[in-house]
Structures are given as structure tokens and as C-alpha cells.
Design an enzyme around this catalytic site. Structure first.
Site, PDB file in Angstrom:
ATOM      1  N   GLY A   7    -105.618  40.942 139.159  1.00  0.00           N
ATOM      2  CA  GLY A   7    -105.593  40.058 137.998  1.00  0.00           C
ATOM      3  C   GLY A   7    -104.624  38.915 138.204  1.00  0.00           C
ATOM      4  O   GLY A   7    -103.409  39.118 138.248  1.00  0.00           O
ATOM      5  N   LEU A   8    -105.160  37.715 138.375  1.00  0.00           N
ATOM      6  CA  LEU A   8    -104.331  36.529 138.635  1.00  0.00           C
ATOM      7  C   LEU A   8    -104.463  35.512 137.504  1.00  0.00           C
ATOM      8  O   LEU A   8    -104.534  34.302 137.745  1.00  0.00           O
ATOM      9  CB  LEU A   8    -104.723  35.895 139.975  1.00  0.00           C
ATOM     10  CG  LEU A   8    -104.484  36.757 141.216  1.00  0.00           C
ATOM     11  CD1 LEU A   8    -105.066  36.085 142.453  1.00  0.00           C
ATOM     12  CD2 LEU A   8    -102.990  37.034 141.407  1.00  0.00           C
ATOM     13  N   GLY A   9    -104.499  36.012 136.287  1.00  0.00           N
ATOM     14  CA  GLY A   9    -104.534  35.132 135.122  1.00  0.00           C
ATOM     15  C   GLY A   9    -103.187  34.491 134.884  1.00  0.00           C
ATOM     16  O   GLY A   9    -102.338  34.407 135.769  1.00  0.00           O
ATOM     17  N   MET A  11    -100.468  35.414 133.332  1.00  0.00           N
ATOM     18  CA  MET A  11     -99.299  36.251 133.630  1.00  0.00           C
ATOM     19  C   MET A  11     -99.334  36.767 135.060  1.00  0.00           C
ATOM     20  O   MET A  11     -98.370  36.646 135.815  1.00  0.00           O
ATOM     21  CB  MET A  11     -99.237  37.424 132.646  1.00  0.00           C
ATOM     22  CG  MET A  11     -98.844  37.049 131.246  1.00  0.00           C
ATOM     23  SD  MET A  11     -97.071  36.755 131.034  1.00  0.00           S
ATOM     24  CE  MET A  11     -96.480  38.447 130.907  1.00  0.00           C
ATOM     25  N   GLY A  12    -100.462  37.350 135.457  1.00  0.00           N
ATOM     26  CA  GLY A  12    -100.559  37.943 136.778  1.00  0.00           C
ATOM     27  C   GLY A  12    -100.361  36.932 137.894  1.00  0.00           C
ATOM     28  O   GLY A  12     -99.712  37.222 138.905  1.00  0.00           O
ATOM     29  N   ASN A  96    -100.639  44.940 127.788  1.00  0.00           N
ATOM     30  CA  ASN A  96    -100.085  45.372 126.502  1.00  0.00           C
ATOM     31  C   ASN A  96    -100.914  46.541 125.976  1.00  0.00           C
ATOM     32  O   ASN A  96    -101.584  46.446 124.942  1.00  0.00           O
ATOM     33  CB  ASN A  96    -100.103  44.220 125.492  1.00  0.00           C
ATOM     34  CG  ASN A  96     -98.931  43.283 125.665  1.00  0.00           C
ATOM     35  OD1 ASN A  96     -97.886  43.662 126.187  1.00  0.00           O
ATOM     36  ND2 ASN A  96     -99.098  42.049 125.245  1.00  0.00           N
ATOM     37  N   SER A 122     -92.643  41.009 129.209  1.00  0.00           N
ATOM     38  CA  SER A 122     -92.409  39.907 128.292  1.00  0.00           C
ATOM     39  C   SER A 122     -91.829  38.735 129.072  1.00  0.00           C
ATOM     40  O   SER A 122     -91.072  38.921 130.018  1.00  0.00           O
ATOM     41  CB  SER A 122     -91.445  40.324 127.172  1.00  0.00           C
ATOM     42  OG  SER A 122     -91.235  39.265 126.263  1.00  0.00           O
ATOM     43  N   LYS A 174     -92.301  48.130 124.458  1.00  0.00           N
ATOM     44  CA  LYS A 174     -92.887  46.786 124.372  1.00  0.00           C
ATOM     45  C   LYS A 174     -93.637  46.599 123.053  1.00  0.00           C
ATOM     46  O   LYS A 174     -93.620  45.512 122.465  1.00  0.00           O
ATOM     47  CB  LYS A 174     -93.849  46.566 125.553  1.00  0.00           C
ATOM     48  CG  LYS A 174     -94.557  45.210 125.542  1.00  0.00           C
ATOM     49  CD  LYS A 174     -93.586  44.041 125.565  1.00  0.00           C
ATOM     50  CE  LYS A 174     -94.221  42.726 125.986  1.00  0.00           C
ATOM     51  NZ  LYS A 174     -95.400  42.331 125.267  1.00  0.00           N
ATOM     52  N   HIS A 177     -91.042  45.946 120.492  1.00  0.00           N
ATOM     53  CA  HIS A 177     -90.537  44.600 120.807  1.00  0.00           C
ATOM     54  C   HIS A 177     -91.437  43.542 120.174  1.00  0.00           C
ATOM     55  O   HIS A 177     -90.975  42.598 119.530  1.00  0.00           O
ATOM     56  CB  HIS A 177     -90.475  44.444 122.332  1.00  0.00           C
ATOM     57  CG  HIS A 177     -90.345  43.032 122.826  1.00  0.00           C
ATOM     58  ND1 HIS A 177     -91.413  42.163 122.892  1.00  0.00           N
ATOM     59  CD2 HIS A 177     -89.282  42.350 123.309  1.00  0.00           C
ATOM     60  CE1 HIS A 177     -91.002  41.002 123.390  1.00  0.00           C
ATOM     61  NE2 HIS A 177     -89.724  41.080 123.651  1.00  0.00           N
ATOM     62  N   ASN A 178     -92.748  43.688 120.330  1.00  0.00           N
ATOM     63  CA  ASN A 178     -93.676  42.702 119.790  1.00  0.00           C
ATOM     64  C   ASN A 178     -93.732  42.758 118.267  1.00  0.00           C
ATOM     65  O   ASN A 178     -93.923  41.735 117.611  1.00  0.00           O
ATOM     66  CB  ASN A 178     -95.073  42.903 120.384  1.00  0.00           C
ATOM     67  CG  ASN A 178     -95.189  42.311 121.773  1.00  0.00           C
ATOM     68  OD1 ASN A 178     -94.209  42.226 122.500  1.00  0.00           O
ATOM     69  ND2 ASN A 178     -96.379  41.905 122.151  1.00  0.00           N
ATOM     70  N   GLU A 181     -90.879  40.813 117.142  1.00  0.00           N
ATOM     71  CA  GLU A 181     -91.232  39.408 117.365  1.00  0.00           C
ATOM     72  C   GLU A 181     -92.048  38.861 116.190  1.00  0.00           C
ATOM     73  O   GLU A 181     -91.817  37.738 115.733  1.00  0.00           O
ATOM     74  CB  GLU A 181     -92.023  39.309 118.669  1.00  0.00           C
ATOM     75  CG  GLU A 181     -92.498  37.940 119.075  1.00  0.00           C
ATOM     76  CD  GLU A 181     -93.341  38.038 120.337  1.00  0.00           C
ATOM     77  OE1 GLU A 181     -94.543  37.694 120.261  1.00  0.00           O
ATOM     78  OE2 GLU A 181     -92.817  38.464 121.386  1.00  0.00           O
TER      79      GLU A 181
END
Length: 313
Positions: A7-9, A11-12, A96, A122, A174, A177-178, A181
Site C-alpha cells: 500500500g503506497l497511498g 500514508m504508506g 485504523n 498518526s 489509536k 487518540h482519535n 482529536e
């Protein structure tokens, strides 16, 4: 030091870049071969054009980090990878994901001799330069094997990351955490809306946000970002009042009910996101009709669209 990235989106891709900057050997696979090849040319990572090729290019025992949308996409790739992996390989889920799903995945993979680590990530688009906050869960020996890569991805080798506990704990931390947020964002939005509403004071919201960034109790990265976009315009006329929710806020609110621990700020912030998506519209119509019913108050009729030839719509 070799790791596979699936996965190179948004984030990745940046995580792969940061790993390469830290001199990690990266083998990467993305469903778009063109993107994989472009990343290979840019960063020097090794491109794989199938999951089989990815596995073949990594020496055993392997470490493969998934950066895919949570849910079906992640599960599909796990199902495809499972028959290709060997005992002692590690799968890391950086999505997530719901923490209970991660606990189940860990148990399922363990039956096949595959180790699992869940990683709450994050940092967003700033993670490439500033590092990613990483909340990881899994067996100590599994986390220890992935640690060299965690230390590259984190803001510093010994800060900004934590082994939270057993499998599922990273995604649980996480999730909360969200949820926090959501509450912080809602509070800032409400506060600035009140400032914006006092027209007679002619307040400069950008200057107020900038001032609060220095010495104020409410200073934060969210305030930094708010100050930055307010400098470009305070009316936000081109922005639709619609706020999506990723699912993490829902899970946090559900967890508060399950534990019997009140989390009103997080729950109400989530409800406000629902309202922004149009999910309050029918309720508001009912409220207007009830008010008319008991008090005779007028209701505002919705505009009727002209669907005749040449009319609106």
C-alpha cells in the site's frame, strides 16, 4: 534490514520514503504497478508487482507492513498473503482497524505460525518530515523485531512511539487518540465560531489564533494548523459545512457505552459530525412540526424546485 510495504497511498507512500531515508531496505507492492515503479525510481526501493513477488523478494523470516484501508481491503490482502507466508513471518497492520478485529486477526494468524503486530499511526501528511506517532501492540519479541523500522518512522528513535501491550492494544490506543482529536477539533471550531459571530468587535481570527499559539494553555498542533489556514481567509466561503467521520470516533463512543465510562465531549463531537452530513435534517423537520403543533409557530417551507422544461434542476 529489510521490510515489505503493501500500500503506497498517502500514508504508506510517505512511510516508505521515510524508511528509505533511514537506509532501510524496502520492497513495496501497490495495486497500481505504475505507482510502485515510480516510487522505486524516486526512492530506490525494490518494486514488486504481485504479493507473491513481494514475498519472494524478502528473506525469511519476513516483516510485511500493511498500509491499506481498514476492513475489507486489509482482510483481503491478509487472506491472499496467508498461504504465501512461512512460520515466523510477521504481519503488521497499520490501518485504523477496530481493535477487536486486530485481536481476532492475531489469534487467527497465530494458528498458522504467523506473528502479528497492530500499529496505530498518526502524523498525516506531515509524518514524512516530522515522523509518525506509533502506538503498537503485540508480543514483546515481535515488536522487538520490528523495532528498527519503528525507530526510523517515529519522530525520534526513543520518542513518539510506544509498545502499548498485547495485540489489539495499539489500535485501541489509536482509537481513543482519535476520539480525543474529535473533541479537541469540535471545541476549537465552536470557539472560533463564537469569535466570528461577534461582528461588532471586528475580531481578526488569524491574529487571535497566532497569539494563542504562544504561551496559551490551548496551544497545540491543531491550533497551529488553524492559524495557518485562517491567515489565508477567515470567511471559508468556498468550504462546504460537511465533516466526514472515519469510524474511530464511533468506536470510541461505543467503547464508552460498553465500559460505562462517560465520554460526553467525544460523543457529542461525533454527533455534530453526523449533523454536518445531513443526518440531522429529518430530526430538525420533526422538531419544527412539533413546535408548530403545540405553539402554533410557523415553519419554514423548503424551496420547491421547478422541474418544468427550462426550470431549475
Amino acid at each position: 534490514m529489510q521490510i515489505g510495504i503493501v500500500g503506497l497511498g498517502r500514508m504508506g507512500g510517505n512511510m516508505a520514503r521515510r524508511l528509505r531515508r533511514g537506509n532501510a531496505d524496502v520492497v513495496a507492492y501497490n495495486r497500481s504497478a505504475a505507482l510502485t515503479d515510480s516510487m522505486a525510481q524516486e526512492t530506490g526501493l525494490v518494486a514488486a508487482h504481485s504479493l507473491q513477488e513481494l514475498v519472494d523478494k524478502l528473506p525469511a523470516p519476513r516483516i510485511i507492513w500493511l498500509m491499506l484501508p481498514a476492513g475489507e481491503a486489509t482482510q483481503n490482502h491478509i487472506d491472499q498473503l496467508l498461504p504465501l507466508l512461512s512460520k515466523g513471518d510477521i504481519l503488521v497492520d497499520g490501518a485504523n482497524a477496530f481493535y477487536k478485529d486486530s485481536m481476532l486477526r492475531s489469534e487467527m494468524l497465530a494458528k498458522h505460525g504467523i506473528d502479528f503486530m497492530d500499529a496505530g499511526v498518526s502524523g498525516g501528511i506531515w509524518g514524512l518530515e516530522n515522523g509518525y506517532a506509533l502506538m503498537v501492540g503485540g508480543k514483546p519479541e515481535v515488536v522487538a523485531r520490528v523495532e528498527p523500522f519503528i525507530r526510523i518512522l517515529a519522530p525520534g528513535p526513543d520518542k513518539g512511539w510506544l509498545h502499548c501491550g498485547p495485540a489489539g492494544s495499539g489500535h485501541f490506543v489509536k482509537m481513543v487518540h482519535n476520539g480525543i482529536e474529535y473533541g479537541m477539533m469540535q471545541a476549537f471550531a465552536e470557539g472560533f465560531a463564537l469569535l466570528h459571530g461577534r461582528k461588532d468587535f471586528d475580531l481578526d481570527l488569524a491574529k487571535i489564533a497566532e497569539m494563542w499559539r504562544h504561551g496559551s494553555v490551548v496551544r497545540s498542533w491543531l491550533l497551529d494548523l488553524t492559524a495557518e489556514f485562517l491567515q489565508k481567509g477567515q470567511g471559508l466561503e468556498d468550504i462546504a459545512p460537511v465533516v466526514a467521520d472515519s469510524g474511530e470516533g464511533r468506536w470510541t463512543a461505543m467503547e464508552s457505552i460498553e465500559q460505562g465510562v462517560p465520554a460526553p465531549v467525544i460523543s457529542l463531537a461525533l454527533a455534530m459530525r453526523f449533523a454536518s452530513q445531513g443526518h440531522f435534517d429529518y430530526e430538525a423537520k420533526l422538531l419544527a412540526m412539533m413546535r408548530k403543533g403545540f405553539g402554533g409557530h410557523a415553519v419554514t417551507n423548503a424551496p420547491v424546485m421547478d422541474l418544468s422544461p427550462g426550470g431549475e434542476g
